[in-house]
Scaffold this active site. Structure first.
Site, PDB file in Angstrom:
ATOM      1  N   TYR A   1      -5.473   0.531  -7.625  1.00 20.98           N
ATOM      2  CA  TYR A   1      -4.435   1.310  -8.290  1.00 20.98           C
ATOM      3  C   TYR A   1      -3.178   0.467  -8.435  1.00 20.98           C
ATOM      4  O   TYR A   1      -2.910  -0.446  -7.652  1.00 20.98           O
ATOM      5  CB  TYR A   1      -4.120   2.595  -7.515  1.00 20.98           C
TER       6      TYR A   1
ATOM      7  N   GLY B   1     -17.938  -6.546  -7.739  1.00 18.42           N
ATOM      8  CA  GLY B   1     -17.280  -6.786  -6.461  1.00 18.42           C
ATOM      9  C   GLY B   1     -18.203  -6.452  -5.320  1.00 18.42           C
ATOM     10  O   GLY B   1     -18.693  -5.320  -5.222  1.00 18.42           O
TER      11      GLY B   1
ATOM     12  N   LYS C   1     -12.937  -5.700   6.527  1.00 19.04           N
ATOM     13  CA  LYS C   1     -13.799  -4.526   6.694  1.00 19.04           C
ATOM     14  C   LYS C   1     -15.065  -4.828   7.496  1.00 19.04           C
ATOM     15  O   LYS C   1     -15.529  -3.990   8.271  1.00 19.04           O
ATOM     16  CB  LYS C   1     -14.143  -3.937   5.332  1.00 19.04           C
TER      17      LYS C   1
ATOM     18  N   GLY D   1     -17.435  -6.977  -1.958  1.00 17.04           N
ATOM     19  CA  GLY D   1     -16.751  -6.868  -0.681  1.00 17.04           C
ATOM     20  C   GLY D   1     -17.088  -5.548  -0.017  1.00 17.04           C
ATOM     21  O   GLY D   1     -18.049  -4.864  -0.394  1.00 17.04           O
ATOM     22  N   GLY D   2     -16.281  -5.149   0.968  1.00 12.94           N
ATOM     23  CA  GLY D   2     -16.558  -3.912   1.676  1.00 12.94           C
ATOM     24  C   GLY D   2     -16.571  -2.699   0.779  1.00 12.94           C
ATOM     25  O   GLY D   2     -17.449  -1.834   0.891  1.00 12.94           O
TER      26      GLY D   2
ATOM     27  N   SER E   1      -0.481   3.943   1.365  1.00  8.22           N
ATOM     28  CA  SER E   1      -1.037   4.724   2.469  1.00  8.22           C
ATOM     29  C   SER E   1       0.028   5.239   3.430  1.00  8.22           C
ATOM     30  O   SER E   1      -0.046   6.402   3.860  1.00  8.22           O
ATOM     31  CB  SER E   1      -2.082   3.894   3.224  1.00  8.22           C
TER      32      SER E   1
ATOM     33  N   ASP F   1     -14.746   4.473   1.316  1.00 11.41           N
ATOM     34  CA  ASP F   1     -14.871   4.010  -0.067  1.00 11.41           C
ATOM     35  C   ASP F   1     -15.990   4.762  -0.797  1.00 11.41           C
ATOM     36  O   ASP F   1     -15.890   5.048  -1.991  1.00 11.41           O
ATOM     37  CB  ASP F   1     -15.157   2.505  -0.105  1.00 11.41           C
TER      38      ASP F   1
ATOM     39  N   GLY G   1      -7.709   4.199 -10.050  1.00 11.07           N
ATOM     40  CA  GLY G   1      -7.696   4.135  -8.597  1.00 11.07           C
ATOM     41  C   GLY G   1      -6.775   5.116  -7.918  1.00 11.07           C
ATOM     42  O   GLY G   1      -6.884   5.333  -6.704  1.00 11.07           O
TER      43      GLY G   1
ATOM     44  N   SER H   1       0.816  -1.208   0.000  1.00  5.46           N
ATOM     45  CA  SER H   1       0.000   0.000   0.000  1.00  5.46           C
ATOM     46  C   SER H   1       0.855   1.266   0.000  1.00  5.46           C
ATOM     47  O   SER H   1       1.951   1.307   0.576  1.00  5.46           O
ATOM     48  CB  SER H   1      -0.912   0.006   1.226  1.00  5.46           C
TER      49      SER H   1
END
Length: 535
Positions: free
Chosen positions: A455, A373, A313, A375-376, A260, A349, A476, A258
């Site tokens: 991304y 998708g 999540k 998911g969360g 982040s 998100d 992304g 990541s």
């Protein structure tokens, strides 16, 4: 040659000594070594991996101190040298290197101690074995393991040395206690951290806990969890050590990929906020949360917030004291932060997708939309688009998961095996798939808009196909920056500085490191390859 005192006993101050580790032959090219100028204080030669280079040649290309390490298999290395060969190579290194690594207790022999004076010794203890995860142990077990690790150090400290190095495997008997050892000892000649990708956060944090050095590979990160020198600079601002009074982080199965940490730490440094953002590799979030590391014991550096990635999540929502309405609606949260003693949960998100679309000039209202998708991330985006007036259909490979999301959100569901992008105005991809198209872009309508939540550099297969087709595409990277800004605001109460652009944070530091011949992120190559888990 004259032996040089290493100076590890001096006060740590506000900067760690950065040790660049040469672990592959290409790390010892003239360009790689000269690129360390002004960056690394020392060069460690892993002789078990690169052999024994000519010390005179090394000094012509690197001006800092030199450390010699012949890591044995017993200590997690690759050297198969027998006792005689090992002793011969260590004795030869003592004539040319400022520091020689002596493994506890195998190398603690009269002949070696006589040839390698205390100021030239680095006494190390590595163990191999299960790397585990960042789920941690209960606090009583942590305290017990910390006590045993202190006993291990006491045996090592009986041999005078310039530096002591303890590296247990993460998830093993001592791994989680490595940071506690540093805070408990209060010495400036000891470093300890856990090995493996799970222990990467302990490596990064160690200098703030009292370790005098931080280690980074000259080239790409290795399986031992050691980040590259370039990543230490770009993601964590090392070797500078500004004050810390709290920790943030990202919890996921592969947080090392990541960006982040780079985004958040750049903003924290710019605003001079006393905090650090770290990667936590987690398999079972509930166990990590309940029995995780006692961060409050780290010298007044409690955990204050977490970004949470797939597949945790839904679990993140369950541990929160208070949850935002959108997180409750979609049944998932990707952010937890401490607010007046209570943990709050939210999902960014939703805002990430809506703002990215707005920046791209796309109004989702009235658009026939497919969200691939469940998911969360997919659920949050589907909820946000529905609220914005789009007609949303859920698409998912797993039928049970898709039907569950459909029931929860009250939206129609189509299995991925029967999905065609034709007839949709807006296509949103919210799965971690980056290597191939999740659906055939060639079948999409010519005026369709494609929003990619993941991304990667180089671009994902979907982004590449979207551009080749000439469709309007939002990748992304834009979503990443929007979400990071929102997460930063919620966790810190401050806005990311306007002076920090996506390019300056993500690529500017990488280009700066590349100018030194350094790699920034993982992978087997030296290209800038990054990615994220979207759902």
């Amino acid at each position: 040659m004259a032996r040089v005192t290493s100076g590890y006993g001096a006060a740590l101050g506000r900067r760690a000594r950065l040790v660049a580790v040469a672990a592959e032959p290409e790390d010892l090219t003239p360009r790689s070594l000269r690129g360390l100028a002004g960056v690394a204080d020392e060069l460690e030669v892993r002789a078990d991996l690169v052999g024994d280079p000519d010390p005179s040649w090394l000094r012509r290309n690197f001006r800092g101190q030199l450390t010699y390490s012949l890591r044995s298999a017993r200590h997690g290395g690759h050297s198969a040298a027998g006792p005689v060969e090992r002793r011969t190579r260590l004795l030869r290194a003592a004539d040319h290197y400022e520091l020689v690594d002596l493994e506890a207790m195998d190398d603690i022999q009269p002949e070696l101690l006589a040839a390698v004076p205390a100021r030239q010794r680095r006494v190390s203890w590595h163990t191999s074995g299960h790397a585990g995860t960042a789920e941690g142990r209960c606090r009583a077990e942590l305290r017990e393991a910390s006590g045993r690790l202190q006993e291990r150090f006491a045996a090592m400290a009986a041999v005078p040395a310039a530096l002591y190095l303890l590296v247990p495997p993460a998830g093993g008997q001592y791994g989680s206690a490595a940071p506690l050892l540093l805070t408990g000892l209060g010495r400036t000649d000891v470093t300890a951290f856990a090995s493996g990708p799970v222990g990467m956060w302990t490596r990064v944090l160690a200098p703030w806990l009292g370790a005098p050095v931080v280690f980074g590979r000259v080239g790409a990160p290795g399986e031992d969890g050691m980040p590259s020198v370039g990543r230490l600079l770009a993601d964590y601002g090392l070797p500078a050590l500004p004050p810390l009074s709290g920790l943030f982080g990202i919890a996921g199965r592969a947080p090392g990929r990541s960006l982040s940490p780079r985004l958040h730490n750049a903003a924290l440094r710019e605003l001079r906020l006393p905090a650090l953002y770290l990667p936590f590799q987690v398999d079972r979030f509930s166990r990590f949360w309940q029995w995780g590391f006692d961060f409050a014991s780290l010298g007044g550096m409690p955990l204050r917030g977490l970004t949470v990635t797939a597949p945790h999540k839904q679990s993140a929502l369950l541990v929160a004291d208070v949850a935002a309405p959108e997180a409750l609606e979609c049944g998932a949260a990707n952010l937890l932060w401490l607010d007046e003693g209570r943990w709050r949960a939210a999902t960014t998100d939703a805002v990430g997708a809506l703002r990215a679309l707005a920046l791209g000039g796309v109004d989702p209202s009235g658009r026939t939309t497919a969200v691939i998708g469940c998911g969360g991330a997919g659920r949050a985006v589907a909820w946000a688009l529905r609220e914005a007036g789009a007609g949303v259909t859920l698409v998912n490979r797993g039928i049970a998961h898709g039907l569950e999301a459909s029931s929860q959100l009250g939206l129609p569901y189509v299995p991925l095996s029967r999905f065609s992008p034709a007839g949709y105005d807006l296509l949103v991809h919210a799965t971690p798939l980056v290597e191939r198209e999740p659906f055939p872009v060639a079948a999409a309508d010519g005026d369709a808009v494609v929003l990619e939540m993941a991304y990667r550099d180089p671009p994902t297969a979907l982004t590449h196909a979207t551009r080749a087709r000439g469709l309007v595409g939002i990748d992304g990277w834009q979503v990443l920056f929007v979400e990071a800004c929102e997460q930063f605001r919620l966790m810190t109460g401050r806005s990311m500085p306007e002076t920090l652009s996506l390019r300056s944070i993500c690529f500017g530091l990488a280009e700066q490191a590349a100018g030194h011949g350094l790699t920034v992120s993982g992978g087997s190559t030296r290209t800038h390859r990054v990615g994220r888990e979207a759902s």
